[in-house]
Design a protein around this motif. Structure first.
Motif: not given
Length: 199
Positions: A80-99
């Motif tokens: 990882s680098d300082p950006f890894t978890s930041k970018f990966a965070a999108f995998n939690n909610f992109v495509g979540d139509d309830t939000l």
């Protein structure tokens, strides 16, 4: 409104540029009290997402018991680098139509203001403040630790964040230049500074 609160960074343990320890037990009470709960008090629903790195089984149990996240995404720390978890965070909610929108921020900070009382415009992509010392005037750099993103912009922000990180010196720029990149994909009428005062 259904809000997602997406936190990124080291959940527990040493790391980061400073090498200092991070501990969700230290930061989470403040995040819940000063960030999440005031939005709930305004009538919004909340879902909580975390993006971080694996932790040991006992600590993970404490984490789930205390935080009760709706979803957690772990990345490999070694590569990882300082950006890894930041970018990966999108995998939690992109495509979540309830939000309806996501508040996207670090998991290891404390807020000195109640963000629910600030000038957030939920129909726009919100940035916290412009960077000082000429960075805003020269490159439209902003604070890169807090964003509010409406659902219709989830995917374009994800794309622009990756593009921004690759330009031109990722070890320094990180995603301070996200406003500049996004302005090529969306009109500036859809971009909003919560505070106009450079920090």
């Amino acid at each position: 409104m259904k809000l997602g609160f997406s936190f990124f960074g080291i959940i527990h343990g040493p790391g980061g540029r400073t090498g200092s320890d991070r501990d969700f037990r230290h930061c989470w009470p403040g995040l819940k009290r000063d960030l999440i709960d005031p939005f709930i008090a305004q009538g919004h629903d909340a879902k909580v997402f975390f993006s971080g790195y694996p932790i040991d089984e006992d600590t993970e149990k404490d984490f789930y018991d205390l935080v009760k996240p709706d979803r957690v995404n772990y990345s490999h720390f070694e590569s990882s680098d300082p950006f890894t978890s930041k970018f990966a965070a999108f995998n939690n909610f992109v495509g979540d139509d309830t939000l309806d929108a996501v508040i996207f921020t670090r998991s290891d900070i404390h807020f000195s203001r109640i963000m629910a009382d600030e000038d957030i415009q939920f129909d726009k992509i919100n940035f916290l403040f412009p960077e000082g010392h000429g960075w805003w005037e020269s490159y439209n750099f902003t604070c890169d630790n807090f964003y509010v993103i409406p659902k219709r912009f989830f995917r374009v922000v994800r794309h622009a964040m990756l593009e921004t990180y690759k330009w031109p010196r990722p070890q320094y720029v990180d995603t301070h230049g996200l406003w500049r990149t996004l302005s090529r994909y969306v009109s500036e009428e859809n971009l909003h500074l919560i505070s106009k005062t450079p920090e």
